[in-house]
Design a protein around this motif. Structure first.
Motif, PDB file in Angstrom:
ATOM      1  N   ASP A   9      43.362  50.297  34.811  1.00 57.23           N
ATOM      2  CA  ASP A   9      44.660  49.490  34.566  1.00 57.23           C
ATOM      3  C   ASP A   9      44.746  47.941  35.199  1.00 57.23           C
ATOM      4  O   ASP A   9      45.626  47.427  34.939  1.00 57.23           O
ATOM      5  N   LEU A  10      43.492  47.849  35.833  1.00 55.69           N
ATOM      6  CA  LEU A  10      43.490  46.495  36.358  1.00 55.69           C
ATOM      7  C   LEU A  10      42.665  45.615  35.604  1.00 55.69           C
ATOM      8  O   LEU A  10      42.116  44.307  35.856  1.00 55.69           O
ATOM      9  N   GLY A  16      37.206  52.018  33.864  1.00 52.85           N
ATOM     10  CA  GLY A  16      37.028  51.931  35.234  1.00 52.85           C
ATOM     11  C   GLY A  16      37.714  53.332  36.112  1.00 52.85           C
ATOM     12  O   GLY A  16      38.937  53.503  35.989  1.00 52.85           O
ATOM     13  N   GLY A  17      37.129  53.897  36.877  1.00 52.41           N
ATOM     14  CA  GLY A  17      37.455  55.158  37.742  1.00 52.41           C
ATOM     15  C   GLY A  17      38.394  54.535  38.757  1.00 52.41           C
ATOM     16  O   GLY A  17      38.704  53.437  39.145  1.00 52.41           O
ATOM     17  N   LEU A  46      36.072  42.257  44.328  1.00 47.31           N
ATOM     18  CA  LEU A  46      37.387  41.349  44.146  1.00 47.31           C
ATOM     19  C   LEU A  46      37.862  41.502  42.846  1.00 47.31           C
ATOM     20  O   LEU A  46      37.045  41.441  41.947  1.00 47.31           O
ATOM     21  N   ILE A  47      39.301  41.693  42.407  1.00 47.04           N
ATOM     22  CA  ILE A  47      39.803  41.780  40.977  1.00 47.04           C
ATOM     23  C   ILE A  47      40.950  40.733  40.996  1.00 47.04           C
ATOM     24  O   ILE A  47      41.689  40.978  41.756  1.00 47.04           O
ATOM     25  N   VAL A  64      39.046  47.744  46.723  1.00 44.76           N
ATOM     26  CA  VAL A  64      39.225  46.634  45.800  1.00 44.76           C
ATOM     27  C   VAL A  64      40.440  45.798  46.121  1.00 44.76           C
ATOM     28  O   VAL A  64      41.435  46.140  46.705  1.00 44.76           O
ATOM     29  N   VAL A  65      39.985  44.567  46.386  1.00 44.97           N
ATOM     30  CA  VAL A  65      41.066  43.535  46.808  1.00 44.97           C
ATOM     31  C   VAL A  65      41.405  42.904  45.679  1.00 44.97           C
ATOM     32  O   VAL A  65      40.795  42.192  44.706  1.00 44.97           O
ATOM     33  N   LYS A  66      42.699  42.900  45.463  1.00 43.65           N
ATOM     34  CA  LYS A  66      43.568  42.536  44.101  1.00 43.65           C
ATOM     35  C   LYS A  66      44.084  41.219  44.545  1.00 43.65           C
ATOM     36  O   LYS A  66      44.882  41.126  45.401  1.00 43.65           O
ATOM     37  N   VAL A  67      43.573  40.282  43.854  1.00 44.13           N
ATOM     38  CA  VAL A  67      43.923  38.838  44.124  1.00 44.13           C
ATOM     39  C   VAL A  67      45.504  38.672  43.455  1.00 44.13           C
ATOM     40  O   VAL A  67      45.305  38.443  42.203  1.00 44.13           O
TER      41      VAL A  67
END
Ligand code: EPU
Length: 346
Positions: A9-10, A16-17, A46-47, A64-67
């Motif tokens: 979803d990102l 992507g799991g 990082l995404i 996962v660090v979502k920016v």
């Protein structure tokens, strides 16, 4: 932190799991989060826009660090954008405010902070040519600083920031032209459409409109309803063949497809061939392998590997491998993937 988030979803490839995700809506939170994870030795992915990522079906074992920063600040002759700001939003804002410079880079999916990482380029302009500076978090020391373009080792679709976990991009600053004039137009297809000779200029807003139209025609502008755009843009970079091998490659191509005009472009260390053209001539046409396949080449451009809705990362990789092996077997050219892969290799 949110657990078991589907990374599909990102990302624009929509595969992507699962993973744990920490969303950072301010630059301060982004710095603090990465510092804290690094100090505990927890792996970080990082995404931001997720438009150049191919993540394994197993997900990511770490955080996962979502920016999710969004700030954009226009100055007298430039713009500073936070890393998570939507890239095309930044471009549109600068042009609406009367600035020229970024118009050829219209319609590119992803975030502002990702653009220097692989020196994003389109229609004859590369990010490196307009970049004034990049604010980085140095992960070893935890310090932040502004870096000059000369330090970043820019090349065709690459920089020192790509395939490296040493630094996190926090902000980017671009130099703009307050007169609202475009950058010199050097891409044949764009110059022809705008009826300018090589290196001529046009008002930035006019160039943006044409670039958006050309990109959309190739399925390179995100549209949730159009599976041709469920991609990571170009899946392979255009191969640069060293001068010593050019005649051999030309002979191989001619042997297979006859005496045709082969599209090539000058490059610093050799001759750049067109990956999309080679793929098509190697027998992988638009839409390969056919309408029923969950992973197909775009029906508008052979260089985009696309998810038709239910593809897995494994299926996308299998298709990319097949294309790469086919081009190598036929033309002796090894294509390099452009997206960053996570948890898998091609
Ligand atoms: N071609 C084919 N079949 C196709 C598509 C293209 O034969 O299905 C041929 C075209 O006829 C043309 C050549 O390939 O002769 C080049 O095509 P195009 O002008 O579409 O450009 P590209 O080299 O495939 C590059 C960038 C794109 C960028 C465009 C426009 C790379 C890897 N790709 O594509 O960038 O938008 O030029 O500047 O450099 C990206 O990096 O994700 C990306 C989309």
């Amino acid at each position: 932190m949110r657990e078991s988030v589907r990374l599909a979803d990102l990302t624009t490839l929509r595969v992507g799991g699962p993973a744990t995700v920490a969303e950072c809506a301010s630059t301060e939170a982004l710095v603090a989060t990465v510092r804290a994870l690094d100090s505990k030795g927890i792996p970080v992915l990082l995404i931001a826009g997720g438009s150049n990522l191919l993540i394994s079906d197993d997900g990511f074992d770490g955080v996962v660090v979502k920016v999710a920063t969004t700030g954009v600040e226009l100055g007298a002759d430039g713009v500073i954008a936070e890393a998570g700001a939507n890239w095309d939003g930044v471009v549109a804002q600068t042009i609406d405010a009367g600035f020229g410079g970024l118009e050829c880079l219209s319609g590119i999916p992803g975030s502002a902070g990702a653009t220097p990482v692989q020196n994003v380029g389109a229609y004859g302009v590369e990010v490196a040519s307009l970049l004034r500076r990049v604010e980085l978090l140095d992960r070893a020391s935890g310090a932040t600083r502004w870096a000059e373009p000369a330090e970043l080792g820019f090349g065709y679709r690459t920089s020192k920031l790509k395939h490296s976990d040493d630094a996190v991009v926090l902000r980017v600053e671009f130099a703009l032209d307050p007169s609202g004039t475009s950058a010199p137009l050097r891409y044949g297809e764009l110059a022809t459409t705008l009826a300018v000779t090589d290196g001529g200029t046009r008002p930035a807003a006019q160039v943006r409109a044409v670039v958006l139209r050309l990109r959309a025609g190739k399925g390179m502008v995100l549209d949730p309803a159009d599976h041709d755009t469920w991609s990571a843009g170009s899946f392979f970079t255009n191969p640069v063949v060293p001068h010593a091998r050019v005649d051999e490659i030309r002979a191989l191509i001619t042997a297979h497809v006859g005496d045709v005009t082969i599209p090539t472009y000058p490059a610093p260390d050799g001759v750049k061939f067109s990956a999309g053209w080679l793929i098509e001539r190697a027998g992988f046409g638009k839409g390969f392998p056919g309408p029923e396949a969950p992973a197909r080449l775009s029906t508008k451009h052979t260089l985009a590997v696309t998810n038709r809705g239910a593809a897995t990362a494994g299926e996308l990789v299998a298709l990319a491998r097949k294309v790469r092996e086919g081009v190598e077997a036929r033309f002796g050219i090894h294509l390099e993937p452009e997206p960053v892969t996570v948890g898998l290799t091609l």
